[in-house]
Design an enzyme around this catalytic site. Structure first.
Site, PDB file in Angstrom:
ATOM      1  N   ARG A  29       0.922  14.083  11.854  1.00  0.00           N
ATOM      2  CA  ARG A  29       1.732  13.911  10.656  1.00  0.00           C
ATOM      3  C   ARG A  29       1.701  15.276   9.978  1.00  0.00           C
ATOM      4  O   ARG A  29       0.984  15.481   9.004  1.00  0.00           O
ATOM      5  CB  ARG A  29       1.149  12.841   9.734  1.00  0.00           C
ATOM      6  CG  ARG A  29       1.061  11.468  10.360  1.00  0.00           C
ATOM      7  CD  ARG A  29       0.941  10.412   9.288  1.00  0.00           C
ATOM      8  NE  ARG A  29       0.371   9.193   9.807  1.00  0.00           N
ATOM      9  CZ  ARG A  29       0.265   8.071   9.116  1.00  0.00           C
ATOM     10  NH1 ARG A  29       0.683   8.018   7.881  1.00  0.00           N
ATOM     11  NH2 ARG A  29      -0.269   7.000   9.635  1.00  0.00           N
ATOM     12  N   LYS A  43       0.827  -1.206   0.000  1.00  0.00           N
ATOM     13  CA  LYS A  43       0.000   0.000   0.000  1.00  0.00           C
ATOM     14  C   LYS A  43       0.860   1.253   0.000  1.00  0.00           C
ATOM     15  O   LYS A  43       0.595   2.214  -0.730  1.00  0.00           O
ATOM     16  CB  LYS A  43      -0.913   0.002   1.230  1.00  0.00           C
ATOM     17  CG  LYS A  43      -1.795   1.240   1.341  1.00  0.00           C
ATOM     18  CD  LYS A  43      -2.431   1.391   2.703  1.00  0.00           C
ATOM     19  CE  LYS A  43      -1.479   2.047   3.661  1.00  0.00           C
ATOM     20  NZ  LYS A  43      -2.039   3.154   4.441  1.00  0.00           N
ATOM     21  N   ASN A  44       1.918   1.247   0.806  1.00  0.00           N
ATOM     22  CA  ASN A  44       2.757   2.434   0.937  1.00  0.00           C
ATOM     23  C   ASN A  44       3.656   2.667  -0.266  1.00  0.00           C
ATOM     24  O   ASN A  44       4.340   3.687  -0.344  1.00  0.00           O
ATOM     25  CB  ASN A  44       3.596   2.345   2.216  1.00  0.00           C
ATOM     26  CG  ASN A  44       2.745   2.448   3.468  1.00  0.00           C
ATOM     27  OD1 ASN A  44       1.646   3.009   3.442  1.00  0.00           O
ATOM     28  ND2 ASN A  44       3.234   1.896   4.563  1.00  0.00           N
ATOM     29  N   ARG A  94      -8.350  -0.082   5.357  1.00  0.00           N
ATOM     30  CA  ARG A  94      -7.513   0.910   4.694  1.00  0.00           C
ATOM     31  C   ARG A  94      -6.148   0.335   4.339  1.00  0.00           C
ATOM     32  O   ARG A  94      -5.501   0.800   3.398  1.00  0.00           O
ATOM     33  CB  ARG A  94      -7.332   2.149   5.589  1.00  0.00           C
ATOM     34  CG  ARG A  94      -8.589   2.998   5.740  1.00  0.00           C
ATOM     35  CD  ARG A  94      -8.302   4.278   6.495  1.00  0.00           C
ATOM     36  NE  ARG A  94      -7.175   4.963   5.883  1.00  0.00           N
ATOM     37  CZ  ARG A  94      -6.165   5.500   6.547  1.00  0.00           C
ATOM     38  NH1 ARG A  94      -6.131   5.437   7.857  1.00  0.00           N
ATOM     39  NH2 ARG A  94      -5.189   6.107   5.908  1.00  0.00           N
ATOM     40  N   ASP A 154       4.985   0.649  11.727  1.00  0.00           N
ATOM     41  CA  ASP A 154       3.702   0.064  11.336  1.00  0.00           C
ATOM     42  C   ASP A 154       3.502  -1.349  11.888  1.00  0.00           C
ATOM     43  O   ASP A 154       2.404  -1.895  11.792  1.00  0.00           O
ATOM     44  CB  ASP A 154       3.562   0.037   9.814  1.00  0.00           C
ATOM     45  CG  ASP A 154       3.162   1.389   9.249  1.00  0.00           C
ATOM     46  OD1 ASP A 154       2.793   2.274  10.046  1.00  0.00           O
ATOM     47  OD2 ASP A 154       3.216   1.571   8.019  1.00  0.00           O
ATOM     48  N   CYS A 178      -5.677   8.079  10.375  1.00  0.00           N
ATOM     49  CA  CYS A 178      -5.661   7.357  11.640  1.00  0.00           C
ATOM     50  C   CYS A 178      -5.261   8.244  12.805  1.00  0.00           C
ATOM     51  O   CYS A 178      -4.518   9.207  12.652  1.00  0.00           O
ATOM     52  CB  CYS A 178      -4.676   6.185  11.543  1.00  0.00           C
ATOM     53  SG  CYS A 178      -5.158   4.922  10.359  1.00  0.00           S
TER      54      CYS A 178
END
Length: 423
Positions: free
Chosen positions: A124, A23-24, A398, A306, A119
């Site tokens: 961030r 995903k990243n 997600r 993560d 989230c």
């Protein structure tokens, strides 16, 4: 309507699970496809989670043709990208929406993108991105909850990336790819996802050198063209299933991985007493009694932030006391209150968690509030005695594609149920 997982714990995991695209990595690469004014890009191994779906919606709203032509394949034609305003209601739900601002500055010379939500794991800040844009000749300010470009005269420049931020490194590479001159990023992030993005942009005709090191050099080009590219496997998804196997007990082969990207995770699992064997592009985990192991999250190649949450869930069942320090996000221990409802013995002091292992967890109703915290709750539920209801599955969705199906195929008793939301 919303969804939750019903997990009846106690089943050992056995079999094989295949890992999807990262995903990243897919988020920045999918954004970068819209840098091309010629041809179309075909991306393979693209996960179908909700973050990716939201980004596809944003790109369509900007004028791109985006089509998922197969389960893991996406086609993008960005020739008609003309709209410089990303839809507020979508962009605010996606952390990766900051990349869209870099795209719009590079492609159109203007942009307006909602500041990201996502989230509840801590700040961030977009400040790093704003500083980076300024270093490249773009004045971007925050107005009414959105990043707005006021003045844009893109040119190459030198920029020091605060805290080796992955998101900022990604954004600077995207923006600088079409900026005249040479851009030097110092203290750049070294994650594999950065290398994947650079490889993609170079295949498009870009000139990115040094990705995977602390110094990245980007020479801007006049135009980029669409290409075919395969996204790397998701090391975080792989690490999650490895940790779940250790917590629930069992023998699982995790396929379609790049073991080199999991070096620290493999080392820590072995230190925790687990049997881990690398076999080509797969990793086999056989559970053993869990030993307490201290972990400190770090930028790559250190232990990934993560995977901190699932690791805490694992250490909650370990023999002994472990200390987990979070150095990336200040609020990443929020999920521990839910673990404590399941019987965990955890004390949190700012960015440090002290975990005293217990013999077992017990099922309880809990709620996920972020992607990886949700994965931690499922990890605990798999090992728990009784039934656990995990609400907030939208967060898990997600970052993970059909987690309940993959776990059920390994023998777990996991079901997704739809419930009506309260007033």
């Amino acid at each position: 309507m919303t969804a939750k997982f019903i997990v009846r714990g106690g089943n050992r995991l056995s079999g094989t699970v295949s890992i999807g695209g990262a995903k990243n990595s897919a988020l920045p690469i999918l954004t970068a496809t819209a840098l091309a004014v010629e041809g179309e890009s075909i991306l393979e191994n693209v996960p179908d989670n909700s973050d990716i779906q939201h980004l596809c919606e944003i790109l369509r709203a900007l004028g791109c043709q985006v089509e998922r032509v197969a389960e893991t394949t996406v086609r993008v034609n960005a020739r008609n990208l003309e709209n410089h305003v990303a839809p507020y209601h979508i962009a605010r739900r996606l952390r990766g929406s900051t990349y869209v601002m870099g795209l719009l500055l590079a492609r159109l010379g203007r942009g307006e993108v909602a500041c990201p939500g996502g989230c509840e794991i801590g700040a961030r800040p977009v400040d790093f991105h704003l500083k980076g844009f300024k270093a490249l000749g773009a004045e971007v300010v925050v107005e009414h909850g959105a990043m707005v470009a006021q003045r844009v005269n893109l040119r190459g420049g030198r920029f020091y990336v605060d805290r080796s931020s992955v998101g900022t490194t990604v954004n600077m590479i995207i923006t600088a790819s079409l900026a005249p001159g040479v851009t030097i990023l110092e203290n750049a992030a070294c994650e594999p996802e950065i290398v994947d993005l650079a490889n993609f942009i170079n295949a498009m005709g870009g000139r990115v050198r040094g990705a995977g090191t602390n110094t990245v050099r980007i020479e801007g080009v006049d135009r980029l063209r669409g290409v075919r590219h395969e996204v790397i496997p998701d090391r975080i998804e792989a690490g999650t299933y490895m940790i779940m196997t250790a917590a629930a007990g069992g023998d699982v082969r995790i396929e379609n991985v790049i073991p080199e990207h999991l070096g620290t995770v493999i080392a820590k699992l072995k230190e925790a007493g687990q049997e881990v064997e690398v076999q080509g592009d797969s990793v086999r985990v056989r559970s053993r009694p869990i030993r307490a192991v201290d972990v400190e999250t770090q930028v790559y190649p250190g232990f990934p932030t993560d995977l901190q949450s699932p690791w805490v869930a694992l250490m909650g069942l370990a023999d002994g006391i472990s200390v987990v320090q979070e150095t990336i996000f200040e609020n990443r221990f929020g999920f521990t209150n839910e673990l404590i409802r399941m019987g965990a013995n955890i004390k949190v002091d700012r960015n440090t968690g002290i975990i005293r292992g217990v013999e077992r967890y017990t099922g309880a109703p809990v709620e996920a509030r972020d992607i990886r915290g949700g994965a931690a709750l499922v990890t605990a539920a798999l090992a728990a005695e009784g039934v656990t209801e995990v609400a907030g599955v939208r967060y898990i969705d997600r970052g993970y594609t059909r987690m309940e199906e993959k776990l059920a195929a390994l023998g777990a008793d996991v079901k997704r149920v739809t419930v009506e939301e309260g007033p």
